[in-house]
Design an enzyme around this catalytic site. Structure first.
Site, mmCIF file in Angstrom:
data_model
loop_
_atom_site.group_PDB
_atom_site.id
_atom_site.type_symbol
_atom_site.label_atom_id
_atom_site.label_comp_id
_atom_site.label_asym_id
_atom_site.label_seq_id
_atom_site.Cartn_x
_atom_site.Cartn_y
_atom_site.Cartn_z
ATOM 1 N N HIS A 23 0.862 -1.188 0.000
ATOM 2 C CA HIS A 23 0.000 0.000 0.000
ATOM 3 C C HIS A 23 0.899 1.239 0.000
ATOM 4 O O HIS A 23 0.819 2.072 0.910
ATOM 5 C CB HIS A 23 -0.938 0.037 1.227
ATOM 6 C CG HIS A 23 -2.120 -0.895 1.112
ATOM 7 N ND1 HIS A 23 -2.816 -1.334 2.200
ATOM 8 C CD2 HIS A 23 -2.725 -1.441 0.031
ATOM 9 C CE1 HIS A 23 -3.807 -2.131 1.800
ATOM 10 N NE2 HIS A 23 -3.766 -2.203 0.492
ATOM 11 N N HIS A 79 -11.352 -9.497 -6.340
ATOM 12 C CA HIS A 79 -11.102 -8.164 -5.770
ATOM 13 C C HIS A 79 -10.269 -7.387 -6.782
ATOM 14 O O HIS A 79 -9.378 -7.948 -7.410
ATOM 15 C CB HIS A 79 -10.337 -8.393 -4.460
ATOM 16 C CG HIS A 79 -9.810 -7.210 -3.738
ATOM 17 N ND1 HIS A 79 -10.433 -5.990 -3.703
ATOM 18 C CD2 HIS A 79 -8.704 -7.087 -2.958
ATOM 19 C CE1 HIS A 79 -9.724 -5.168 -2.934
ATOM 20 N NE2 HIS A 79 -8.665 -5.803 -2.481
ATOM 21 N N GLU A 81 -8.213 -4.762 -6.337
ATOM 22 C CA GLU A 81 -6.994 -4.037 -5.954
ATOM 23 C C GLU A 81 -5.807 -4.557 -6.770
ATOM 24 O O GLU A 81 -5.735 -5.735 -7.128
ATOM 25 C CB GLU A 81 -6.735 -4.163 -4.443
ATOM 26 C CG GLU A 81 -5.734 -3.124 -3.965
ATOM 27 C CD GLU A 81 -5.719 -2.927 -2.447
ATOM 28 O OE1 GLU A 81 -6.347 -3.706 -1.711
ATOM 29 O OE2 GLU A 81 -5.051 -1.956 -2.006
ATOM 30 N N ASP A 83 -2.775 -5.434 -6.431
ATOM 31 C CA ASP A 83 -1.897 -6.568 -6.113
ATOM 32 C C ASP A 83 -2.472 -7.879 -6.641
ATOM 33 O O ASP A 83 -1.748 -8.866 -6.763
ATOM 34 C CB ASP A 83 -1.599 -6.658 -4.607
ATOM 35 C CG ASP A 83 -2.828 -6.546 -3.726
ATOM 36 O OD1 ASP A 83 -3.787 -5.863 -4.116
ATOM 37 O OD2 ASP A 83 -2.820 -7.137 -2.633
ATOM 38 N N HIS A 147 -11.769 -6.233 2.136
ATOM 39 C CA HIS A 147 -11.768 -4.926 2.764
ATOM 40 C C HIS A 147 -12.153 -3.793 1.793
ATOM 41 O O HIS A 147 -12.041 -2.611 2.153
ATOM 42 C CB HIS A 147 -10.374 -4.634 3.376
ATOM 43 C CG HIS A 147 -9.301 -4.508 2.314
ATOM 44 N ND1 HIS A 147 -8.539 -3.383 2.178
ATOM 45 C CD2 HIS A 147 -8.900 -5.324 1.325
ATOM 46 C CE1 HIS A 147 -7.683 -3.515 1.179
ATOM 47 N NE2 HIS A 147 -7.879 -4.690 0.649
ATOM 48 N N ASP A 166 -8.478 -11.368 0.460
ATOM 49 C CA ASP A 166 -7.576 -10.828 1.488
ATOM 50 C C ASP A 166 -7.898 -11.377 2.888
ATOM 51 O O ASP A 166 -7.005 -11.487 3.738
ATOM 52 C CB ASP A 166 -7.673 -9.299 1.519
ATOM 53 C CG ASP A 166 -6.975 -8.647 0.324
ATOM 54 O OD1 ASP A 166 -5.972 -9.203 -0.161
ATOM 55 O OD2 ASP A 166 -7.437 -7.582 -0.121
ATOM 56 N N TYR A 194 -1.884 -8.137 10.073
ATOM 57 C CA TYR A 194 -2.725 -7.900 8.896
ATOM 58 C C TYR A 194 -4.137 -7.506 9.329
ATOM 59 O O TYR A 194 -4.723 -6.546 8.822
ATOM 60 C CB TYR A 194 -2.752 -9.184 8.053
ATOM 61 C CG TYR A 194 -3.334 -9.013 6.679
ATOM 62 C CD1 TYR A 194 -2.517 -8.683 5.604
ATOM 63 C CD2 TYR A 194 -4.686 -9.182 6.442
ATOM 64 C CE1 TYR A 194 -3.048 -8.520 4.334
ATOM 65 C CE2 TYR A 194 -5.220 -9.025 5.190
ATOM 66 C CZ TYR A 194 -4.397 -8.697 4.130
ATOM 67 O OH TYR A 194 -4.931 -8.539 2.882
ATOM 68 N N HIS A 227 -3.007 -13.742 0.196
ATOM 69 C CA HIS A 227 -1.648 -13.465 0.679
ATOM 70 C C HIS A 227 -1.302 -14.495 1.750
ATOM 71 O O HIS A 227 -2.142 -14.842 2.576
ATOM 72 C CB HIS A 227 -1.547 -12.083 1.339
ATOM 73 C CG HIS A 227 -1.896 -10.939 0.443
ATOM 74 N ND1 HIS A 227 -1.071 -10.490 -0.566
ATOM 75 C CD2 HIS A 227 -2.971 -10.125 0.408
ATOM 76 C CE1 HIS A 227 -1.635 -9.457 -1.177
ATOM 77 N NE2 HIS A 227 -2.800 -9.223 -0.605
HETATM 78 FE FE1 FEO Z 1 -6.909 -5.649 -1.009
HETATM 79 FE FE2 FEO Z 1 -4.420 -7.892 -1.329
HETATM 80 O O1 FEO Z 1 -5.524 -6.497 -1.859
#
Ligand code: FEO
Length: 398
Positions: A23, A79, A81, A83, A147, A166, A194, A227
């Site tokens: 991030h 998701h 995002e 990554d 999230h 996530d 996390y 992750h």
């Molecule tokens: Fe919310 Fe691992 O991205």
């Protein structure tokens, strides 16, 4: 290279041993991380998520080398995002027209980030499913606000795998992939970090979602997050932990966090810690200089704490910028059911303690009346206040 997860399901993600921050620089990575993407090869071949842009070429080349790139029938984007979606634009150039299954919000986030590229979106909501052959199907579960508003999880019947995105993840590299292969104390440290730093603001959603998933009565043999480790040994252990962490979590710990200019506020910090330990040796006390401590590690300590004491000297009618920035971050994490006290030295105007108290109240803490506001350097009168401050932090009363 692929790594088998179970039967026809493989991990095809990126093990990121060298990542240092996430991030931007908002999240420190101390033990590596991974971007987990999965390949399901039933009658249909399904790719679940991709990896971050810097690893795009390696990811696509790997799918090509494995001989599966041209076999992908559809992509599930849990998701948007970057990554997990950063590779999509390049991947879609390789396999244009491949259907993408995602939430309506994910269409917004993907098109917002990459533009309207004419991708074949199939929007799904909780309970929708996709037949993938061999008597197996994917069931989609929206995970709104866990999230991002676009987040979802995907459950695979037959193998009973929950691709949880996530949720239940950690920034933690484990080459062997599975939770039973990981250093357990590091795994839980990273899982808690996390949760505290990314998911805690959404804790009420976690509680509701865990109830909702429980009511679906889906047998879960594996939880495969985006992750960190894949939970195959007693996978529900992390679900149980999440339920605990989402419920205004605290341990018997008090954290003292401060910054100092000429050591006066530092002396108060250490005196407060010593007094807490004197009054209750069973309570864990930790002291951190905010300016010198990794902010995410420190927030994890706050997450574990039942109370905190925060100190800053007054500097130009305000608190130190290190403490101000940290308190701003603290507010976003929406910790609940914790006490706080303020302390600090001053030479002239002396606003810091009042400002600290206001900011701690804004951050949702129950601030004690007891505080230490020390002119120039702590003297006997200041130290004489500390036993009452320590007692107030240790007290069970709100
Ligand atoms: Fe919310 Fe691992 O991205």
């Amino acid at each position: 290279m692929r790594k088998q997860v179970k039967n026809n399901v493989s991990w095809v993600g990126y093990m990121d041993w060298e990542l240092e921050t996430f991030h931007g620089d908002e999240y420190s990575i101390l033990n590596g991380s991974s971007q987990n993407a999965y390949l399901i090869e039933e009658e249909k071949t399904v790719l679940v998520d991709t990896v971050w842009l810097p690893h795009r070429d390696e990811f696509i080349e790997n799918l090509r080398t494995e001989g599966v790139l041209d076999k992908i029938d559809c992509i599930v984007v849990n998701h948007g995002e970057q990554d997990h979606s950063g590779t999509l634009p390049a991947l879609m150039k390789e396999i244009p027209g491949t259907p993408i299954y995602c939430t309506a919000n994910a269409v917004k986030s993907l098109e917002g980030q990459y533009g309207k590229l004419g991708w074949d979106f199939h929007t799904v909501k909780t309970g929708d499913s996709l037949d993938i052959g061999n008597d197996k199907k994917l069931i989609f579960v929206e995970m709104r606000m866990l999230h991002w508003p676009d987040s979802m999880a995907t459950y695979m019947t037959g193998d009973n795998i929950l691709f949880s995105m996530d949720a239940f993840g950690q920034h933690f590299a484990v080459e062997e992939l599975f939770n039973d292969k990981a250093d357990q104390s590091l795994l839980y440290k990273e899982a808690m970090k996390y949760f505290a730093n990314i998911l805690n603001p959404f804790a009420p959603f976690v509680t509701r979602k865990l109830d909702e998933i429980g009511k679906l009565n889906l047998p879960i043999d594996i939880i495969a997050p985006s992750h960190g480790v894949i939970w195959r040994k007693e996978p529900m252990q992390i679900v149980t932990k999440y339920a605990e962490w989402a419920d205004a979590y605290k341990e018997n710990q008090i954290t003292v966090a401060y910054d100092t200019m000429w050591e006066g506020t530092a002396k108060l910090a250490h005196a407060i810690a010593a007094e807490i330990n004197k009054q209750d040796p069973e309570t864990t006390v930790k002291v951190f200089n905010i300016a010198k401590t990794d902010k995410n590690e420190l927030m994890t300590e706050v997450f574990k704490s039942k109370a905190i004491a925060v100190g800053s000297p007054t500097c130009v009618n305000d608190i130190l910028t290190s403490v101000a920035g940290w308190l701003s971050f603290l507010k976003t994490l929406k910790f609940k059911n914790k006490k706080a006290a303020a302390f600090g030295c001053y030479g002239w105007s002396g606003e810091s303690v009042k400002i600290l108290q206001e900011k701690l109240i804004e951050a949702g803490f129950a601030v004690t009346e007891e505080h230490v506001r020390s002119c120039w350097n702590p003297d006997e009168e200041d130290y004489a206040i500390i036993p009452a401050l320590a007692k107030a932090l240790l007290s069970e009363e709100k």
